[in-house]
Design an enzyme around this catalytic site. Structure first.
Site, PDB file in Angstrom:
ATOM      1  CE1 TYR A 154      -3.799   2.252   0.774  1.00  9.29           C
ATOM      2  CE2 TYR A 154      -2.284   3.573   2.319  1.00  9.29           C
ATOM      3  CZ  TYR A 154      -3.387   3.273   1.536  1.00  9.29           C
ATOM      4  OH  TYR A 154      -4.451   4.300   1.391  1.00  9.29           O
ATOM      5  N   PRO A 192     -14.462   2.790   6.053  1.00  9.48           N
ATOM      6  CG  PRO A 192     -16.326   1.506   4.834  1.00  9.48           C
ATOM      7  CD  PRO A 192     -15.693   2.786   5.230  1.00  9.48           C
TER       8      PRO A 192
END
Ligand SMILES: NC(=O)c1ccc[n+]([C@@H]2O[C@H](COP(=O)([O-])OP(=O)(O)OC[C@H]3O[C@@H](n4cnc5c(N)ncnc54)[C@H](O)[C@@H]3O)[C@@H](O)[C@H]2O)c1
Length: 251
Positions: A154, A192
């Site tokens: 990421y 989320p």
């Protein structure tokens, strides 16, 4: 109420979190918003919450055919494209160190977070140019500036988005395309995705305590930055990094 009045703006990943908040704010400020997401029900829910001047299209941003279809469709139906928010992204599984990350996870994260942004710029720029110019906002992250031991792929993907944004910005500026391109760098935002790196209450309070401003961000905090970059208020801003992180990058 009309900071982006009359503009047609595509927001990817707008079925949740930051993308949804951005789509709603842009519509509130007068834009027609094309909401896209891989998640149909989330995207339709965003359009319903907007309640007008928005429509949904299913799109996987890592797929070139989807980009061609979406952009052609916008030019045919709305007749123009003025803004593009490359927001869709994924993280995790959390934690993933460089030692535990699999090649499959690495490739999946880069396919969506980096290739998706590349394809958005590649296919979005001609449409923006043919509309007389426009603005692209790429969602990078605070992770682009720091080592991210628990989110190795990421962090690498967001570093790539930060750098690629400047390439697009400078290339378009020098060629006289009238297309601006900037990156936005959220800190920890309660969506989320953000909740996914806060596995329990104890971890949440520990991380909250490390944020100089003393709290997590909300999706709207990022949406206001994106609104500015899509609007003509930022007409002299390109290749810039807008950090919205409660001060974490200044420590
Ligand atoms: N939440 C944070 O703390 C945070 C911090 C820094 C950066 N960001 C970045 O902001 C962006 C939005 O994150 P969020 O927190 O709102 O996440 P989120 O998980 O709430 O929403 C992401 C949306 O993208 C969609 N999506 C995923 N893969 C897709 C694909 N291939 N094609 C189209 N849509 C796809 C998902 O279905 C979802 O609706 C991401 O790029 C993320 O990396 C978030």
């Amino acid at each position: 109420m009309d900071r982006v009045a009359g503009k047609v703006v595509l927001v990817t990943g707008a079925g949740s979190g930051i993308g949804r908040a951005t789509a709603k704010l842009l519509a509130d400020e007068g834009a027609t918003v094309i909401v896209t997401d891989i998640n149909r029900s989330g995207g339709l829910e965003t359009v319903q919450q907007i309640g007008g001047r928005a429509r949904f299209e299913e799109q996987d941003t890592s797929k070139e055919a989807d980009w061609k279809r979406i952009i052609e469709d916008i030019l045919a139906r709305e007749g123009r494209l003025d803004g593009l928010v490359n927001n869709a992204g994924i993280a995790g599984p959390f934690p993933s160190t460089f030692e535990s990350e699999t090649v499959e996870q690495w490739q999946r994260i880069l396919a969506i977070n980096v290739q998706g942004v590349f394809l958005g710029c590649k296919h979005g720029v001609p449409a923006l140019r043919s509309s007389g110019g426009g603005s692209i906002v790429n969602l990078s992250s605070l992770a682009a500036f720091l080592g991210t031991p628990s989110l190795s792929a990421y962090g690498a993907s967001k570093g790539a988005v930060r750098q690629f944004t400047k390439t697009v910005a400078i290339d378009c500026a020098r060629k006289g395309y009238k297309v601006r391109c900037n990156s936005v760098h959220p800190g920890i935002i309660l969506t989320p995705m953000g909740e996914g790196i806060l596995p329990n209450d104890k971890a949440k309070e520990r991380v909250r305590g490390s944020i100089p401003i003393g709290d997590f961000g909300a999706p709207a905090d990022i949406a206001y930055g994106i609104l500015y970059l899509i609007s003509d208020e930022s007409r002299f801003v390109t290749g810039a990094e807008l950090v919205i992180d409660g001060g974490m990058n200044a420590i």
